[in-house]
Design an enzyme around this catalytic site. Structure first.
Site, PDB file in Angstrom:
ATOM      1  CD  GLU A 231      -2.545   1.417   2.611  1.00 27.91           C
ATOM      2  OE1 GLU A 231      -3.085   0.236   3.126  1.00 27.91           O
ATOM      3  OE2 GLU A 231      -2.455   2.758   3.113  1.00 27.91           O
ATOM      4  CB  THR A 294      -5.536   2.595   5.308  1.00 27.22           C
ATOM      5  OG1 THR A 294      -4.975   1.072   4.732  1.00 27.22           O
ATOM      6  CG2 THR A 294      -6.012   3.446   4.321  1.00 27.22           C
ATOM      7  CB  SER A 365      -2.213  -9.048   7.637  1.00 32.80           C
ATOM      8  OG  SER A 365      -3.079  -8.101   8.171  1.00 32.80           O
ATOM      9  CG  ASN A 367      -5.454  -5.304   9.487  1.00 38.05           C
ATOM     10  OD1 ASN A 367      -6.044  -5.887  10.268  1.00 38.05           O
ATOM     11  ND2 ASN A 367      -5.276  -5.863   8.268  1.00 38.05           N
TER      12      ASN A 367
HETATM   13  S1  SF4 Z   1      -8.214  -2.340   6.415  1.00 34.14           S
HETATM   14 FE1  SF4 Z   1     -10.072  -2.669   5.020  1.00 34.14          FE
HETATM   15  S2  SF4 Z   1     -11.565  -0.912   4.769  1.00 34.14           S
HETATM   16 FE2  SF4 Z   1      -9.318  -0.381   5.786  1.00 34.14          FE
HETATM   17  S3  SF4 Z   1      -8.078   0.278   4.055  1.00 34.14           S
HETATM   18 FE3  SF4 Z   1      -7.736  -1.845   4.525  1.00 34.14          FE
HETATM   19  S4  SF4 Z   1      -9.034  -2.785   3.041  1.00 34.14           S
HETATM   20 FE4  SF4 Z   1      -9.853  -0.870   3.386  1.00 34.14          FE
END
Ligand code: SF4
Length: 460
Positions: A231, A294, A365, A367
């Site tokens: 990203e 993000t 990942s 997140n």
């Molecule tokens: S976590 Fe999900 S909603 Fe947030 S930027 Fe990534 S794909 Fe998009």
């Protein structure tokens, strides 16, 4: 989890801002492969991006005629009856001497659901074409394996930011993943005779709009993100001048240089992979704008923003802050909600008597990795696994630590008591993966209890 087609596609595409013409700068790395000006007059990257969207070969809204069918397939492959039971029993369940507390927000975000749906629709809509994807669709092994089973070719990485696009031929279909693709890749594909299916999450496009507004205001973009993450690679390709900082330590190094100057060569050596070509810290840190990947840890992004704001204020005075600093929160809601939910689990950890917190999601990942940091920093035993088979019958667990190492260690430690655990999963993790991991734990506990009692275990 029930994915509704209407919900998936009733998503507003990120707003389109006005742009002002500016010259296009050539960049290093992948840019060398793809000219931004070939065959047309020079343009801003935002102008170029909007140009790609206008092409009849660029698809961002999916294919209606296969939508219902795709929705059924996705629900069948990724939903979980166990997770549905957990949700309907107030996020707690007890089974076979194991008590499980589920975080209130977890698992697939709408951006990921949308991306998977668009990719599956592309496969069904173009049954006779060769399909490629420029990167993993999302960071989840099961989902990526399914695409491979559907003959979607993952374009090979050649190193140094280059990829083997030679395999893409006229008439093929190329899918862009949820993290998006770089400007140079989009430009390259735009010039080829291929259909492009863009599954980029609108939250990611919002970040691109933010860095574009930095350029219009003459600001250098400071991006809180990992420079090698797909990203961030895409985001930096839409920037002119930028520097990436992965954490507070690096942000402090940049803030210190802003305030006091320093050894220019040392600074550039340290950030050599994280800055735009020709980056000059003596000139380009005077006016800055903050953006972020993000999926970063929201509290850290906020703290980094405050640090730069304070530094600018001290250097130029409070009245000049607006002239020298611009901030726009681009952490997506899904990231924040999952971080808040695991924080709540951690806060209740003592009352619940948690033995550990299990975080399920791809090891790449970002997140998901941040979800692990929250219990880890509070001293709660916690594990990030990417698949259920990380939990072995020999009572060991293979997991990714906050430092990024993959290690194997003893798992269930106290066999004389019932097991209590918290569980959450990253935004790219299907509920089915959580169910598989929990089933493995139920079975392991049963085996351990049976061994203690000296009897054999019967599998359900
Ligand atoms: S976590 Fe999900 S909603 Fe947030 S930027 Fe990534 S794909 Fe998009």
């Amino acid at each position: 989890m029930k994915i509704s087609g209407a919900a998936v596609f009733a998503i507003a595409i990120a707003s389109v801002e006005a742009f002002s013409p500016a010259s296009v700068q050539q960049r290093n790395g992948a840019t060398a492969l793809f000219s931004t000006t070939e065959g047309s007059k020079p343009r801003t990257k935002k102008e170029g991006r909007l140009g790609f969207f206008k092409s009849e070969k660029f698809h961002r809204k999916g294919f209606k005629e296969v939508r219902d069918n795709v929705e059924d397939t996705i629900n069948e492959q990724y939903q979980s009856s166990l997770v549905d039971d957990l949700k309907s029993s107030n996020y707690v369940i007890e089974k076979d001497n194991v008590k499980v507390y589920l975080a209130k927000d977890f698992g697939f975000c709408w951006g990921v659901e949308r991306s998977i749906a668009l990719a599956y629709e592309a496969v069904r809509h173009y049954p006779d074409r060769k399909l490629h994807i420029t990167n993993e669709l999302i960071h989840n092994p099961e989902v990526n394996d399914r695409l491979t089973e559907m003959n979607v070719n993952l374009i090979e990485k050649l190193g140094e930011g280059k990829k083997n696009f030679d395999v893409v031929e006229d008439g093929d279909v190329v899918i862009l993943p949820a993290f998006g693709a770089s400007y140079e890749e989009m430009d390259f594909l735009d010039k080829k005779n291929v259909e492009i299916v863009d599954t980029t999450c609108p939250w990611v496009s919002k970040v691109w709009n933010t860095v574009d507004s930095h350029q219009r205001k003459g600001l250098t973009s400071i991006i809180h993100g990992k420079y090698g993450h797909e990203e961030t690679v895409a985001t930096t390709s839409f920037c002119e001048d930028y520097i990436c900082v992965k954490d507070m330590k690096e942000a402090e190094m940049v803030a210190d240089y802003m305030a006091n100057g320093g050894d220019r060569e040392e600074f550039l050596k340290y950030f050599k992979n994280a800055v735009s070509e020709g980056f000059d810290p003596d000139k380009m840190l005077e006016k800055v704008g903050l953006a972020n990947q993000t999926t970063m840890y929201k509290k850290e992004t906020k703290a980094i923003g405050q640090l730069f704001q304070k530094t600018i204020m001290q250097k130029f005075g409070p009245s000049k802050v607006d002239e020298h600093y611009y901030e726009f929160d681009t952490i997506c809601d899904a990231t924040q909600e999952r971080q808040d939910a695991v924080t709540e689990l951690v806060e209740n950890g003592n009352d619940y008597g948690l033995d550990f917190i299990l975080v399920v999601g791809g090891w790449d990942s970002s997140n998901t990795a941040h979800l692990l940091e929250i219990p880890h920093h509070q001293g709660i035993r916690s594990f990030h696994i990417n698949r259920a088979d990380c939990i072995s019958a020999d009572n060991t667990i293979t997991h990714r630590t906050v430092e990024g190492e993959i290690v194997t260690e003893p798992f269930l430690l106290n066999l004389d008591k019932d097991l209590v655990l918290g569980v959450t999963s990253g935004a790219s993790t299907p509920d089915a993966a959580v169910q598989d991991a929990l089933s493995q734990i139920f079975l392991l506990k049963k085996m351990q209890d049976a061994a203690k009692e000296g009897s054999a275990v019967k599998s359900d």
